[in-house]
Structure formats: C-alpha cells, structure tokens
Enzyme design. Structure first.
Site, mmCIF file in Angstrom:
data_model
loop_
_atom_site.group_PDB
_atom_site.id
_atom_site.type_symbol
_atom_site.label_atom_id
_atom_site.label_comp_id
_atom_site.label_asym_id
_atom_site.label_seq_id
_atom_site.Cartn_x
_atom_site.Cartn_y
_atom_site.Cartn_z
ATOM 1 N N CYS A 250 -29.503 -9.081 1.586
ATOM 2 C CA CYS A 250 -29.539 -8.048 2.641
ATOM 3 C C CYS A 250 -28.257 -7.252 2.491
ATOM 4 C CB CYS A 250 -29.600 -8.698 4.013
ATOM 5 S SG CYS A 250 -31.104 -9.625 4.305
ATOM 6 N N ALA A 251 -28.256 -6.319 1.566
ATOM 7 C CA ALA A 251 -26.987 -5.792 1.064
ATOM 8 C C ALA A 251 -26.410 -4.611 1.833
ATOM 9 C CB ALA A 251 -27.166 -5.398 -0.399
ATOM 10 N N ALA A 252 -27.249 -3.817 2.457
ATOM 11 C CA ALA A 252 -26.767 -2.540 3.006
ATOM 12 C C ALA A 252 -25.877 -2.739 4.238
ATOM 13 C CB ALA A 252 -27.967 -1.674 3.378
ATOM 14 N N PRO A 253 -24.795 -1.946 4.344
ATOM 15 C CA PRO A 253 -24.394 -0.803 3.507
ATOM 16 C C PRO A 253 -23.570 -1.161 2.267
ATOM 17 C CG PRO A 253 -22.958 -0.973 5.420
ATOM 18 C CD PRO A 253 -23.973 -2.070 5.565
ATOM 19 N N GLY A 254 -23.441 -2.455 1.979
ATOM 20 C CA GLY A 254 -22.850 -2.812 0.688
ATOM 21 C C GLY A 254 -21.413 -3.283 0.738
ATOM 22 N N GLY A 255 -20.884 -3.512 1.931
ATOM 23 C CA GLY A 255 -19.491 -3.964 2.045
ATOM 24 C C GLY A 255 -19.249 -5.238 1.246
ATOM 25 N N ASP A 272 -32.263 -4.475 -0.240
ATOM 26 C CA ASP A 272 -32.347 -4.224 1.202
ATOM 27 C C ASP A 272 -33.728 -3.651 1.502
ATOM 28 O OD1 ASP A 272 -30.040 -4.144 3.546
ATOM 29 O OD2 ASP A 272 -31.761 -2.865 3.999
ATOM 30 N N ASP A 298 -38.408 -6.345 0.575
ATOM 31 C CA ASP A 298 -38.365 -7.347 1.645
ATOM 32 C C ASP A 298 -38.086 -8.670 0.938
ATOM 33 O OD1 ASP A 298 -38.923 -9.351 3.412
ATOM 34 O OD2 ASP A 298 -40.710 -8.406 4.255
ATOM 35 N N CYS A 370 -23.673 -11.932 11.933
ATOM 36 C CA CYS A 370 -22.595 -11.392 12.765
ATOM 37 C C CYS A 370 -22.946 -11.675 14.222
ATOM 38 C CB CYS A 370 -22.337 -9.918 12.483
ATOM 39 S SG CYS A 370 -23.771 -8.866 12.647
HETATM 40 C C1 LIG Z 1 -26.085 -7.581 8.532
HETATM 41 S S1 LIG Z 1 -26.786 -6.288 7.626
HETATM 42 C C2 LIG Z 1 -26.094 -6.548 6.031
HETATM 43 C C3 LIG Z 1 -24.658 -6.080 5.896
HETATM 44 C C4 LIG Z 1 -24.163 -6.086 4.461
HETATM 45 N N1 LIG Z 1 -24.313 -7.377 3.844
HETATM 46 C C5 LIG Z 1 -22.714 -5.668 4.348
HETATM 47 O O1 LIG Z 1 -21.819 -6.518 4.331
HETATM 48 O O2 LIG Z 1 -22.451 -4.458 4.252
HETATM 49 C C6 LIG Z 1 -28.438 -6.828 7.446
HETATM 50 C C7 LIG Z 1 -29.292 -5.987 6.523
HETATM 51 O O3 LIG Z 1 -30.520 -6.666 6.326
HETATM 52 C C8 LIG Z 1 -31.511 -5.710 6.044
HETATM 53 N N2 LIG Z 1 -32.820 -6.387 6.167
HETATM 54 C C9 LIG Z 1 -33.508 -6.688 7.298
HETATM 55 N N3 LIG Z 1 -34.659 -7.310 6.995
HETATM 56 C C10 LIG Z 1 -34.705 -7.423 5.650
HETATM 57 C C11 LIG Z 1 -35.655 -7.949 4.725
HETATM 58 N N4 LIG Z 1 -36.783 -8.539 5.155
HETATM 59 N N5 LIG Z 1 -35.380 -7.876 3.401
HETATM 60 C C12 LIG Z 1 -34.231 -7.284 2.970
HETATM 61 N N6 LIG Z 1 -33.315 -6.760 3.799
HETATM 62 C C13 LIG Z 1 -33.533 -6.829 5.113
HETATM 63 C C14 LIG Z 1 -31.213 -4.612 7.029
HETATM 64 O O4 LIG Z 1 -31.771 -3.385 6.602
HETATM 65 C C15 LIG Z 1 -29.674 -4.606 7.028
HETATM 66 O O5 LIG Z 1 -29.195 -3.626 6.150
#
Ligand SMILES: C[S@@+](CC[C@H](N)C(=O)[O-])C[C@H]1O[C@@H](n2cnc3c(N)ncnc32)[C@H](O)[C@@H]1O
Length: 427
Positions: A250-255, A272, A298, A370
């Site tokens: 679950c990479a976005a925004p990529g930090g 993501d 997903d 978080c």
């Molecule tokens: C907590 S954020 C990730 C923050 C990221 N790791 C960072 O440090 O920048 C959770 C992410 O999970 C993604 N997400 C939610 N459901 C998902 C799924 N089924 N598969 C992949 N990504 C998913 C969301 O779009 C969101 O960007």
C-alpha cells in the site's frame, strides 16, 4: 480578510456534511481565484482550527442562540468566528466586522443582525461560557464520546496525553536522504537559510516551525523529504538488503517506498489501489531519482498482479482509521464512526492473509498502521499469530531512545505520530 473566513466557513460546512477536508479545500481554491496565498493559508488555518475544536465551539454557539440555527452556512461561519475569538484571540471588532462582510458576500442579509449579536454576546460572556465547557468531557477534549472511552480503556496510563496531543499542531519532521548527505550537513543548510531545527536522529530533523516544502533547500533535488519520525522507522525495521525483492503493498504517496530505496538498492514493487495516489509515488520516485516497479492493484487480489516469485520483504502499511494521525487530519474525529474500526480490521485481516503466502521462508513482513486502536493493531496481530503457526513476532530492535513506544505502538507525542508496527518472520 473576510475572504479567508468565508472559505473556511464553507469548508467546515462541507466537512460537517460528511466530506473530507483536504478534498474540500482542493475543490474550493478554484472557486476563489482572487484569494492570495496568504488568504488561502489563513482559510486553511481557520478551517483546521475550527474542526479541531468543533465540539467546544458548537457548545458555545448553542449557548448563544435561543434555538438551533437552521442555516448550516451561517452556523459554520459563526463557528469559525468563535474559533478566531476564543482560540486565536483575534480582536473582537475585526472578527465581527469580517463576519458581517462574509454574511453580505454570502447574500444572507437577514443574518447580519444575528451574527453581530451572537459574536458580541460571546465577547461579553466569554469567561462564564468557556467555564461551562468543563461540565462535559466531550466539550473539554473535543472528541466523540465513544472515542474518548475507547482511548481511556486501551491506554489507562497515556489516554490524556494521546487525546491532548491529537489536538496540537502536528510537528514538521524531515528525512534527510542518506544517499546524498547527513542530517547534520543538512541542518547547516537549513541554518544558512534561517530555518531552525532540532536533530532527532542521524537523518531526522524536527523543524521549529512548519514551512512550505518548496522552501526547503534542496527539496527539488531530492536531498530531503517530509516524513513523520515514527514513519521513518520502517526502513530500519524492515532491514532490506541490496537486490532483495521487496513489496510495498500500500505504497501511496510513497514516503516509505522511497525511504527504503534510499537505504538499499532493492527490487521494489510498489502497489496501490488508487491510480491517482500511485501517481504521487511516481512523482516522489522521480524527485528522489529512485526506481521501482509501480502498479495499480488491489493487493488482496493476488491472482491479478503477482508474478509468482516470492518476496524477501513485505511492507503492509494498511488502510486504517488513521486515529494516530488525527492532529494532521482533524476531520477524522467527526467523519469516523465506531463501526468503521471493525470494517478496517476486516480489510487488514484479508490483506495480511493474502500477502503472507507471498513471503519467502525466513523473509519478514512489516505490518504498519497509523492507528492507536488495538483492534487494528495488537489484537489484529494476536489473531494472525493464532492462525499462522509459521509466523514469528520479532522484537523491534535498535530504535532511537527518544521514541515513545510500547508493544509496537508509538504513543503520539510532540515528536512523532501514533503509528503501530509488528514485524513478522516466516519460519
Ligand atoms: C496508510 S496509506 C499508505 C502510506 C504509504 N505507505 C506511505 O508511507 O507514504 C494506505 C494506502 O493503501 C491504499 N490501499 C487501500 N486499499 C488497498 C488495496 N486493497 N490494495 C492496495 N492498496 C490499497 C490506499 O490507497 C492508501 O494509499
């Protein structure tokens, strides 16, 4: 100045109707092309502040009107103005004049007298009205009642710290790119630009005051990124080595993706579910001159994206209630329902179960949220360990001493957010 108040009132009104504050503000800017960057910053400050202390402000407003206001736009304008008077301690005559001008701009002339009277009455009765807020925990602490009792039950020692921290302004913490320079060397660059900071760890700096990212020296050149101190522990805990296959699920925004790549040249898969959010991963990779395979997917539906090769490391930074970052997302307190916790927990469980088979024997999976709620964290992991005999829960080693952490849960404080970490190894 009344423009900032008008925009903030509209933002507050839309959030109270169920919308996300960031999205609301992004949609509002184009509607006010005449707003200067200073007015936008002020509108942002007022909308965040009003929502942070919403229950106190609503209680004050209730005490000042004979019956609940039917007009939501006017009610929101009054909440913003009360925030200015009570929390910002702005001069009463300025706030009242602005609010009356805002009423005219909203073409609600009928409300002129009402707005004027409510705000003047507040100034006259402020001491007694504010004292009355102490009668109720929700209006003292500014959280829904269910949230307060959950934190009290789960953190008998730290509940007050957690709730009060959640109402503070968030710290602005920097991650200095270790492949380019040390934290100390970057701190000197900041000093030269008259930006004061504190070194928290070799690559981590806490700014004394938040600034715009583009004002950070070397930001466009990839010398530095903005990232919470607790979030900066991911790369260390995951311990990825050169050439390993790493999945950031679950990479976005990529930090975290970028931080891992700054520490080791791994084969990174960054996924993501959101195309829009994945674009932010790509732009961060570009700014920092890093490479990864990025894909919209997903993660729970592994048949659709997995190439069949096992991973050495998996980071699952799962979607969650975000209850540990509430000072950054003040709308969460009013948008979340208690029942959301079990929905998130079910989704996290599904993701953990889908990803575990993709991990090599001896490989490590780092589960991160978080959130501060145990259902998404400790209870989630205990449940996983009971159903996966090949999973070992490893301790988090060699973390800096100035982090406040217990059983994988970072207790939010002035230095870091309330993240949760569990490191699992397959044997
Ligand atoms: C907590 S954020 C990730 C923050 C990221 N790791 C960072 O440090 O920048 C959770 C992410 O999970 C993604 N997400 C939610 N459901 C998902 C799924 N089924 N598969 C992949 N990504 C998913 C969301 O779009 C969101 O960007």
């Amino acid at each position: 100045m009344h423009l900032a108040q008008t925009i903030a009132a509209e933002a507050v009104n839309q959030v109270l109707a169920g919308r996300n504050l960031n999205e609301v503000l992004l949609a509002l800017w184009p509607r006010y092309p005449q707003a200067t960057s200073q007015q936008k910053a002020q509108a942002q400050h007022l909308s965040y502040g009003t929502l942070r202390f919403y229950l106190s402000l609503q209680a004050l407003l209730n005490a000042l009107v004979e019956k609940p206001l039917r007009d939501d736009a006017i009610a929101s304008l009054l909440l913003v103005a009360l925030y200015q008077l009570h929390y910002d301690q702005a001069p009463a005559h300025t706030v009242v004049n602005q609010a009356v001008m805002a009423v005219m701009r909203m073409k609600k002339v009928w409300a002129k007298g009402l707005v004027n009277a409510v705000l003047r009455n507040f100034s006259r009765q402020q001491v007694a009205l504010v004292k009355a807020l102490e009668q109720d925990q929700t209006t003292t602490l500014n959280y829904p009642a269910w949230w307060i009792s959950k934190v009290q039950n789960q953190y008998p020692e730290h509940w007050q710290q957690i709730l009060l921290t959640g109402n503070q302004h968030p710290p602005m913490t920097l991650r200095v790119n270790q492949s380019q320079l040390t934290g100390l060397a970057y701190q000197q660059k900041l000093q030269a630009a008259n930006i004061s900071s504190q070194l928290l760890d070799t690559q981590t700096l806490l700014l004394d005051q938040a600034i715009h990212v583009t004002d950070l020296p070397g930001f466009n050149e990839g010398e530095v990124s903005v990232q919470d101190y607790a979030a900066q522990m991911t790369a260390r805990c995951l311990d990825a080595q050169a050439n390993m296959r790493v999945l950031d699920a679950c990479a976005a925004p990529g930090g975290k993706t970028c931080h891992i790549l700054e520490t080791a040249q791994v084969q990174m898969w960054a996924l993501d579910v959101s195309e829009q959010r994945l674009a932010r991963v790509n732009s961060n990779l570009q700014r920092l001159n890093l490479q990864a395979h990025t894909q919209v997917a997903d993660v729970a539906k592994t048949d659709a994206w997995w190439d069949g090769q096992l991973f050495d490391r998996i980071l699952l930074d799962a979607p969650c209630t975000a209850s540990g970052v509430v000072r950054r997302h003040v709308d969460i307190k009013w948008l979340r329902r208690e029942s959301d916790i079990s929905s998130f927990a079910a989704q996290q469980k599904e993701m953990l179960q889908a990803l575990w088979p993709l991990l090599k024997q001896g490989g490590k999976l780092l589960y991160v949220t978080c959130s501060i709620f145990a259902e998404e964290n400790e209870l989630q992991i205990n449940n996983f360990l009971q159903t996966h005999a090949d999973a070992l829960h490893l301790p988090l080693l060699e973390l800096p001493h100035n982090l406040q952490i217990q059983k994988g849960q970072f207790i939010p404080n002035e230095y870091h957010d309330g993240l949760f970490y569990a490191l699992l190894q397959k044997h």
